[in-house]
Design an enzyme around this catalytic site. Structure first.
Site, mmCIF file in Angstrom:
data_model
loop_
_atom_site.group_PDB
_atom_site.id
_atom_site.type_symbol
_atom_site.label_atom_id
_atom_site.label_comp_id
_atom_site.label_asym_id
_atom_site.label_seq_id
_atom_site.Cartn_x
_atom_site.Cartn_y
_atom_site.Cartn_z
ATOM 1 N N ASN A 30 -1.684 -13.872 51.881
ATOM 2 C CA ASN A 30 -0.946 -13.318 50.742
ATOM 3 C C ASN A 30 0.545 -13.290 51.080
ATOM 4 O OD1 ASN A 30 -0.151 -10.605 51.842
ATOM 5 N ND2 ASN A 30 -2.367 -10.396 52.014
ATOM 6 N N ARG A 31 1.378 -12.911 50.128
ATOM 7 C CA ARG A 31 2.835 -13.055 50.273
ATOM 8 C C ARG A 31 3.531 -11.872 50.925
ATOM 9 N NH1 ARG A 31 4.021 -17.590 47.404
ATOM 10 N NH2 ARG A 31 2.672 -18.034 45.604
#
Ligand code: C5P
Length: 223
Positions: A30-31
């Protein structure tokens, strides 16, 4: 260690994303940048705490002066968090993947002409915050984060109860806020009996304020 109010206290901080392997060379991520968790670890260190910083593969480097434990998956993060106990406080700032790949391949998956495309199945990851909140060796103060895009306070209060933690730091991560990946944060601090709305501040300043609140809670003395 600096001679601050948290001298002699051990604080666990989780931070960054997790990587969930598909096969030995591929993963799901994920970011999360790890910025808020890193700033928090540095702020706790600056108040004199001994900090164990359990981090996934974040883009922000870990701060100096803390014990860094690098992990990749959620299961590794849970094992590292449990191994870090006992602690006087634990702050869970990591963006843990909710799911891991169930049918992780032991060898690199090969593209084969004429073969069906791979199908990924998922399994639920352990909830590290909830596990430690209900653990026999639970730290006296357990703090979680809640990134929401609507009904921020309401959802965060429900999360606090569900996870069994003491405080929730809730923030609105709607794209328009620019908070995810940005350098500022606007948080609500949710405790058993109160909701505080903090102004939009640099993530470093949110970290300093939160570290000061943790010091007050652990020492009984306002900072
Ligand atoms: O459920 P949700 O992911 O929104 O909860 C966020 C909080 O729970 C954060 O403090 C996060 O670090 C923690 N968490 C965790 N383990 C998980 C999922 C979330 O520790 N598997």
């Amino acid at each position: 260690l600096s001679d601050g109010p948290l001298k002699g206290k051990h604080v666990l901080v989780t931070s960054g994303p997790t990587h969930e392997p598909i096969d030995p060379v591929r993963y799901i991520a994920n970011r999360s940048s790890g910025q808020q968790g890193t700033a928090l670890a540095a702020a706790l260190r600056d108040l004199g705490a001994r900090v164990t910083f359990v981090t996934g593969p974040a883009t922000t480097p870990p701060p100096p002066g803390v014990t860094v434990v690098k992990i990749e998956s959620a299961r590794e993060m849970l094992a590292a968090a449990l191994a870090a106990l006992p602690a006087d406080a634990a702050v869970f700032a990591a963006a843990v993947a909710d799911w891991r790949v169930k049918n992780e391949a032991g060898q690199k998956m090969k593209k084969q002409a004429g073969q069906p495309l791979p199908v990924l199945e998922f399994a639920e990851n352990p909830d590290i915050l909830a596990t430690i909140s209900r653990h026999a060796g639970r730290p006296p103060l357990v703090v979680g984060f809640a990134a929401e895009t609507e009904k921020v306070v309401e959802h965060a209060q429900a999360k606090r109860a569900r996870k069994g933690c003491d405080w929730i730091v809730a923030n609105d991560v709607s794209p328009a806020t620019g908070i995810m990946g940005g350098s500022e944060n606007a948080v609500h601090l949710i405790t058993a009996g109160s909701v505080e709305d903090w102004p939009r501040l640099p993530k470093d300043e949110v970290a300093r304020r939160l570290a000061a609140r943790i010091a007050t809670e652990l020492t009984g003395k306002p900072q």
